[in-house]
Design a protein around this motif. Structure first.
Motif, PDB file in Angstrom:
ATOM      1  N   UNK A 112       6.071  -8.712   5.024  1.00 15.48           N
ATOM      2  CA  UNK A 112       6.115  -7.773   3.910  1.00 15.48           C
ATOM      3  C   UNK A 112       5.017  -6.745   4.039  1.00 15.48           C
ATOM      4  N   UNK A 113       5.282  -5.588   3.414  1.00 14.26           N
ATOM      5  CA  UNK A 113       4.359  -4.459   3.471  1.00 14.26           C
ATOM      6  C   UNK A 113       3.938  -4.102   2.056  1.00 14.26           C
ATOM      7  N   UNK A 114       2.629  -4.019   1.860  1.00 16.97           N
ATOM      8  CA  UNK A 114       2.040  -3.645   0.581  1.00 16.97           C
ATOM      9  C   UNK A 114       1.474  -2.232   0.635  1.00 16.97           C
ATOM     10  N   UNK A 115       1.557  -1.506  -0.477  1.00 13.10           N
ATOM     11  CA  UNK A 115       0.726  -0.312  -0.636  1.00 13.10           C
ATOM     12  C   UNK A 115      -0.613  -0.757  -1.234  1.00 13.10           C
ATOM     13  N   UNK A 116      -1.489   0.177  -1.495  1.00 17.04           N
ATOM     14  CA  UNK A 116      -2.745  -0.124  -2.206  1.00 17.04           C
ATOM     15  C   UNK A 116      -2.433  -0.063  -3.707  1.00 17.04           C
ATOM     16  N   UNK A 117      -2.005  -1.190  -4.256  1.00 18.07           N
ATOM     17  CA  UNK A 117      -1.576  -1.258  -5.658  1.00 18.07           C
ATOM     18  C   UNK A 117      -2.731  -0.856  -6.580  1.00 18.07           C
ATOM     19  N   UNK A 118      -2.434  -0.005  -7.541  1.00 27.70           N
ATOM     20  CA  UNK A 118      -3.358   0.485  -8.579  1.00 27.70           C
ATOM     21  C   UNK A 118      -4.420   1.451  -8.081  1.00 27.70           C
ATOM     22  N   UNK A 119      -4.471   1.731  -6.770  1.00 25.43           N
ATOM     23  CA  UNK A 119      -5.533   2.590  -6.231  1.00 25.43           C
ATOM     24  C   UNK A 119      -5.207   4.074  -6.327  1.00 25.43           C
ATOM     25  N   UNK A 120      -4.007   4.416  -6.785  1.00 26.13           N
ATOM     26  CA  UNK A 120      -3.631   5.823  -6.927  1.00 26.13           C
ATOM     27  C   UNK A 120      -3.834   6.278  -8.358  1.00 26.13           C
ATOM     28  N   UNK A 121      -2.742   6.641  -8.996  1.00 27.77           N
ATOM     29  CA  UNK A 121      -2.797   7.202 -10.344  1.00 27.77           C
ATOM     30  C   UNK A 121      -3.354   6.204 -11.374  1.00 27.77           C
ATOM     31  N   UNK A 122      -3.300   4.902 -11.075  1.00 25.79           N
ATOM     32  CA  UNK A 122      -3.833   3.894 -12.011  1.00 25.79           C
ATOM     33  C   UNK A 122      -5.354   3.791 -11.935  1.00 25.79           C
ATOM     34  N   UNK A 123      -5.984   4.522 -11.010  1.00 29.13           N
ATOM     35  CA  UNK A 123      -7.426   4.728 -11.039  1.00 29.13           C
ATOM     36  C   UNK A 123      -8.328   3.618 -10.556  1.00 29.13           C
ATOM     37  N   UNK A 124      -7.790   2.597  -9.907  1.00 30.34           N
ATOM     38  CA  UNK A 124      -8.645   1.509  -9.428  1.00 30.34           C
ATOM     39  C   UNK A 124      -9.527   2.052  -8.300  1.00 30.34           C
ATOM     40  N   UNK A 125     -10.843   1.796  -8.337  1.00 28.02           N
ATOM     41  CA  UNK A 125     -11.716   2.286  -7.256  1.00 28.02           C
ATOM     42  C   UNK A 125     -11.240   1.746  -5.903  1.00 28.02           C
ATOM     43  N   UNK A 126     -11.053   2.622  -4.927  1.00 31.43           N
ATOM     44  CA  UNK A 126     -10.453   2.205  -3.658  1.00 31.43           C
ATOM     45  C   UNK A 126     -11.143   1.036  -2.963  1.00 31.43           C
ATOM     46  N   UNK A 127     -12.463   1.015  -2.907  1.00 34.75           N
ATOM     47  CA  UNK A 127     -13.152  -0.080  -2.207  1.00 34.75           C
ATOM     48  C   UNK A 127     -12.919  -1.410  -2.910  1.00 34.75           C
ATOM     49  N   UNK A 128     -12.934  -1.400  -4.226  1.00 37.90           N
ATOM     50  CA  UNK A 128     -12.664  -2.623  -4.991  1.00 37.90           C
ATOM     51  C   UNK A 128     -11.209  -3.036  -4.830  1.00 37.90           C
ATOM     52  N   UNK A 129     -10.288  -2.076  -4.866  1.00 34.23           N
ATOM     53  CA  UNK A 129      -8.865  -2.380  -4.696  1.00 34.23           C
ATOM     54  C   UNK A 129      -8.625  -3.032  -3.330  1.00 34.23           C
TER      55      UNK A 129
END
Length: 174
Positions: A112-129
């Motif tokens: 399976x392939x994941x995107x970086x969930x919540x790291x876009x418009x939902x504003x989660x800080x990328x390093x934490x995500x």
């Protein structure tokens, strides 16, 4: 057997060698922007129709549908937390990955392939995500014996490098 983990830059809607792709969905599982828009456009209108009876979902939840015109067998839809709104954000984000993996394993998904969930418009800080995503996947995979490969498909070079660096760091701690 240990599953392979990989991070690469690309388009999540074009992963023909993967059994299931993960949608960073909205609560109503409708087409939108970002990952959800890309997957719905590529899958065709049947995906929207298949999602309607499954909605709404809550942050951290995951549901599965067929993939229709995508080159995959399934789409797993996860609602990530909106950073600063949905709390506890870290637990909810971890639940997205854990629930998606468990659902995939239950359906015999091998990759399976994941995107970086919540790291876009939902504003989660990328390093934490990246840390939450990768740590959760690493911790959950031993309970998912069918899964052989997990790919993180990132939108740009900076995100890809961040996920690759985080993966190396977490594997070094193991």
């Amino acid at each position: 057997m240990t599953a392979t983990l990989e991070c690469l830059q690309g388009d999540i809607a074009h992963q023909p060698d993967i059994d299931a792709v993960v949608n960073a969905a909205n609560a109503e599982l409708r087409p939108g922007g970002g990952v959800a828009g890309a997957l719905h456009r590529a899958a065709g209108p049947e995906l929207d129709r298949a999602c309607r009876p499954l909605a709404p979902i809550k942050p951290g939840q995951a549901v599965i549908t067929d993939a229709f015109d995508l080159p995959n067998r399934h789409v797993i839809h996860c609602l990530g937390p909106v950073y600063g709104v949905d709390e506890p954000a870290e637990a909810l984000l971890a639940n997205c990955y854990r629930n998606a993996l468990t659902l995939a394993d239950a359906h015999g998904v091998r990759s399976l392939a994941f995107p970086a969930i919540s790291a876009g418009i939902f504003g989660y800080p990328p390093a934490e995500a990246a840390r939450v995503a990768l740590a959760t996947v690493i911790a959950t995979l031993p309970d998912c014996p069918h899964i052989e490969r997990v790919r993180f498909v990132l939108f740009d070079a900076a995100s890809t490098e961040l996920f690759q660096r985080t993966l190396v760091s977490l594997q070094g701690e193991a």
